[in-house]
Design a protein around this motif. Structure first.
Motif, PDB file in Angstrom:
ATOM      1  N   VAL A   1      71.858 -65.029 -79.770  1.00  0.00           N
ATOM      2  CA  VAL A   1      73.222 -65.545 -79.877  1.00  0.00           C
ATOM      3  C   VAL A   1      73.365 -66.186 -81.256  1.00  0.00           C
ATOM      4  CG1 VAL A   1      74.983 -67.014 -78.830  1.00  0.00           C
ATOM      5  CG2 VAL A   1      73.176 -66.004 -77.397  1.00  0.00           C
ATOM      6  N   MET A   2      74.529 -66.029 -81.853  1.00  0.00           N
ATOM      7  CA  MET A   2      74.776 -66.599 -83.172  1.00  0.00           C
ATOM      8  C   MET A   2      76.051 -67.417 -83.167  1.00  0.00           C
ATOM      9  SD  MET A   2      73.705 -63.353 -85.613  1.00  0.00           S
ATOM     10  CE  MET A   2      73.763 -64.346 -87.116  1.00  0.00           C
ATOM     11  N   ALA A   3      76.004 -68.560 -83.837  1.00  0.00           N
ATOM     12  CA  ALA A   3      77.191 -69.386 -83.981  1.00  0.00           C
ATOM     13  C   ALA A   3      78.078 -68.794 -85.065  1.00  0.00           C
ATOM     14  CB  ALA A   3      76.792 -70.813 -84.346  1.00  0.00           C
TER      15      ALA A   3
ATOM     16  N   GLY B   1      65.092 -53.508 -77.312  1.00  0.00           N
ATOM     17  CA  GLY B   1      66.289 -52.678 -77.232  1.00  0.00           C
ATOM     18  C   GLY B   1      67.351 -53.009 -78.251  1.00  0.00           C
ATOM     19  N   ARG B   2      66.955 -53.461 -79.423  1.00  0.00           N
ATOM     20  CA  ARG B   2      67.936 -53.804 -80.453  1.00  0.00           C
ATOM     21  C   ARG B   2      68.045 -52.689 -81.493  1.00  0.00           C
ATOM     22  NH1 ARG B   2      69.878 -58.268 -79.062  1.00  0.00           N
ATOM     23  NH2 ARG B   2      68.651 -59.684 -77.770  1.00  0.00           N
TER      24      ARG B   2
ATOM     25  N   ALA C   1      76.647 -58.694 -86.857  1.00  0.00           N
ATOM     26  CA  ALA C   1      75.427 -58.595 -86.061  1.00  0.00           C
ATOM     27  C   ALA C   1      75.740 -58.217 -84.623  1.00  0.00           C
ATOM     28  CB  ALA C   1      74.669 -59.926 -86.101  1.00  0.00           C
ATOM     29  N   VAL C   2      76.821 -58.758 -84.079  1.00  0.00           N
ATOM     30  CA  VAL C   2      77.210 -58.426 -82.703  1.00  0.00           C
ATOM     31  C   VAL C   2      77.652 -56.965 -82.620  1.00  0.00           C
ATOM     32  CG1 VAL C   2      78.848 -58.921 -80.848  1.00  0.00           C
ATOM     33  CG2 VAL C   2      77.827 -60.805 -82.149  1.00  0.00           C
ATOM     34  N   LYS C   3      78.436 -56.516 -83.600  1.00  0.00           N
ATOM     35  CA  LYS C   3      78.909 -55.132 -83.595  1.00  0.00           C
ATOM     36  C   LYS C   3      77.757 -54.146 -83.767  1.00  0.00           C
ATOM     37  CE  LYS C   3      83.499 -56.197 -85.472  1.00  0.00           C
ATOM     38  NZ  LYS C   3      84.417 -56.023 -86.642  1.00  0.00           N
TER      39      LYS C   3
ATOM     40  N   ALA D   1      72.744 -58.889 -82.561  1.00  0.00           N
ATOM     41  CA  ALA D   1      72.938 -60.067 -81.708  1.00  0.00           C
ATOM     42  C   ALA D   1      73.755 -59.654 -80.489  1.00  0.00           C
ATOM     43  CB  ALA D   1      73.640 -61.179 -82.479  1.00  0.00           C
ATOM     44  N   ASP D   2      73.647 -60.439 -79.419  1.00  0.00           N
ATOM     45  CA  ASP D   2      74.335 -60.079 -78.169  1.00  0.00           C
ATOM     46  C   ASP D   2      75.764 -60.589 -78.120  1.00  0.00           C
ATOM     47  OD1 ASP D   2      72.099 -58.720 -76.867  1.00  0.00           O
ATOM     48  OD2 ASP D   2      71.157 -60.685 -76.902  1.00  0.00           O
ATOM     49  N   PHE D   3      75.985 -61.815 -78.565  1.00  0.00           N
ATOM     50  CA  PHE D   3      77.342 -62.348 -78.627  1.00  0.00           C
ATOM     51  C   PHE D   3      77.334 -63.605 -79.483  1.00  0.00           C
ATOM     52  CE2 PHE D   3      75.435 -63.748 -74.583  1.00  0.00           C
ATOM     53  CZ  PHE D   3      75.471 -65.130 -74.734  1.00  0.00           C
ATOM     54  N   MET D   4      78.538 -64.145 -79.703  1.00  0.00           N
ATOM     55  CA  MET D   4      78.685 -65.365 -80.499  1.00  0.00           C
ATOM     56  C   MET D   4      79.061 -66.524 -79.595  1.00  0.00           C
ATOM     57  SD  MET D   4      80.749 -63.791 -83.785  1.00  0.00           S
ATOM     58  CE  MET D   4      81.158 -65.432 -84.382  1.00  0.00           C
TER      59      MET D   4
END
Length: 445
Positions: A119-121, A177-178, A198-200, A204-207
């Protein structure tokens, strides 16, 4: 008729696996531990994050560990220790790149890719994982070498390190699985992307702007082999570094290590100049040993450390030998070069000494050396105030006639004396010109 029966049979056969497929496993998260870490990845950080993972898997541990990470990178060995603990964990370890404005660069990318939940802020970034060989000194044959296209040619050792890092991150991302392609490009091309990208890209999985939003979005998320997370108002606890870890983390900062080295040198200079002061020697010795611990922990270049030690030897020699500043100039050059060679790579590895710190340390050590040298010169030029040499210039009283030899009284003592020129009568006031053993030469004032 036969065609419709065959079609029905094929349809039934295709739906059968779906009907009997095992349901998705659910992982209940009733308690969460958050372990915040900001700084370069060193053995101290590996110890802290390893302790957090081990506590997670211990009896009574939480159901989910969230590592709040903000790092410019660090040491390969420490990074691999952290990843080993994460991959061996029986409970999920999430990586949360936070707070806003933070980054997961270099070693931080590897750590994030090893997590089943990244997860990223907002306002954070991840990438630039090209390996940096700390303390490496290129061989003369490699310096300036170029390939057929005019590009700088890498050394065989750099190629080995790069290929090893690429294979390592590829194996990690395949397991979690990334995005394998991006992760390899982050290593080979130092690619770096924002949180949104990163999410797209599936990095990363979500923000999430804070921990509450993270836990809310994590509910129902499939975290790798652990299954779908069920997060319903879990109890949250924090896992902080111990005082010992905080102290060692401060000591292993390259800039602090350089300051400790210079402080240690200054203390030892003062103690060697004036033995018996004790305090400067004790402080200098402790500071020097702490600096050596930091350099050893950070895999500093032996050549860099050697040059810095040579600089200190030259500074000490300047106090003892009159070199008219040549030893000091050599010490400044050796110390500057040693500081620059200690760590290679100013940003990607996250381990380097700032130019401001180098200049401040060089100026400080030179100032201490100059001060001690000035004190030594001043002491040599000072007039003697004890012993028979101190009689020069003192008043003398003739106790007998000096023609040109006789007796004089100086500082309450009777001396054999001889006039520089002329003669003197008994009771004349004279001045001591020179002391030669137990005889003095006098003159009229």
């Amino acid at each position: 008729m036969k065609t419709s029966l065959a079609a029905s049979f094929i349809l039934a056969a295709s739906l059968a696996p779906a009907a009997y497929a095992a349901p998705v496993k659910t992982y209940e998260v009733r308690s969460v531990t958050i372990a915040p870490y900001s700084g370069p990845i060193t053995p101290v950080s590996a110890e802290f994050l390893g302790d957090a993972v081990r506590r997670l898997n211990a009896e009574g541990g939480a159901d989910l560990l969230v590592i709040a990470l903000d790092t410019p990178g660090g040491l390969d060995a420490a990074m691999r220790d952290i990843i080993k603990e994460m991959l061996a964990s029986k409970k999920p370890v999430a990586v949360y790149v936070s707070p806003q404005g933070a980054r997961a660069a270099s070693a931080g990318v590897f750590i994030a890719m090893a997590s089943p939940l990244v997860v990223m802020a907002p306002g954070t970034n991840i990438g630039a994982a090209h390996p940096v060989m700390l303390g490496a000194v290129p061989s003369p044959g490699d310096m300036g070498a170029k390939d057929g296209k005019g590009k700088k040619k890498s050394s065989p050792m750099e190629d080995k390190v790069l290929n090893d890092a690429s294979a390592y991150i590829k194996s990690i991302t395949q397991k979690t699985g990334r995005n394998v392609k991006w992760s390899v490009d982050a290593v080979k091309k130092s690619d770096s992307i924002s949180a949104e990208e990163a999410v797209k890209a599936g990095v990363a999985d979500f923000m999430a702007k804070d921990l509450d939003e993270l836990l809310a979005k994590a509910d129902g998320f499939k975290a790798g082999d652990f299954g779908k997370l069920s997060v319903k108002k879990p109890a949250v606890t924090r896992f902080e570094q111990t005082r010992r870890q905080k102290f060692l983390a401060a000591v292993t900062d390259p800039n602090i290590a350089m300051i400790l080295m210079s402080l240690g040198a200054a203390g030892l200079f003062i103690e060697l100049y004036n033995p018996g002061l004790i305090l400067p020697g004790v402080v200098g010795g402790i500071s020097m040993l702490l600096a050596f611990y930091s350099f050893q922990t950070l895999s500093a270049s032996f050549a860099g450390v050697g040059l810095i030690l040579l600089a200190f030897v030259l500074f000490i020699a300047e106090i003892k030998v009159m070199s008219y500043g040549l030893l000091t100039v050599g010490g400044v050059i050796a110390m500057t070069l040693g500081s620059l060679m200690l760590f290679r790579g100013p940003s990607l590895g996250g381990l380097s000494i700032s130019m401001e710190t180098i200049l401040a340390n060089v100026i400080g050590v030179v100032a201490v050396t100059a001060l001690l040298a000035w004190i030594v010169v001043r002491a040599h030029m000072r007039k003697v105030v004890t012993g028979i040499e101190s009689l020069e210039g003192k008043k003398a009283l003739a106790k007998t006639a000096l023609t040109p030899k006789g007796k004089v009284l100086v500082e309450g003592e009777l001396w054999d004396a001889e006039m520089v020129s002329g003669s003197a009568e008994d009771g004349d006031e004279l001045v001591v010109e020179k002391v030669n053993g137990f005889h003095i030469t006098v003159r009229r004032p």
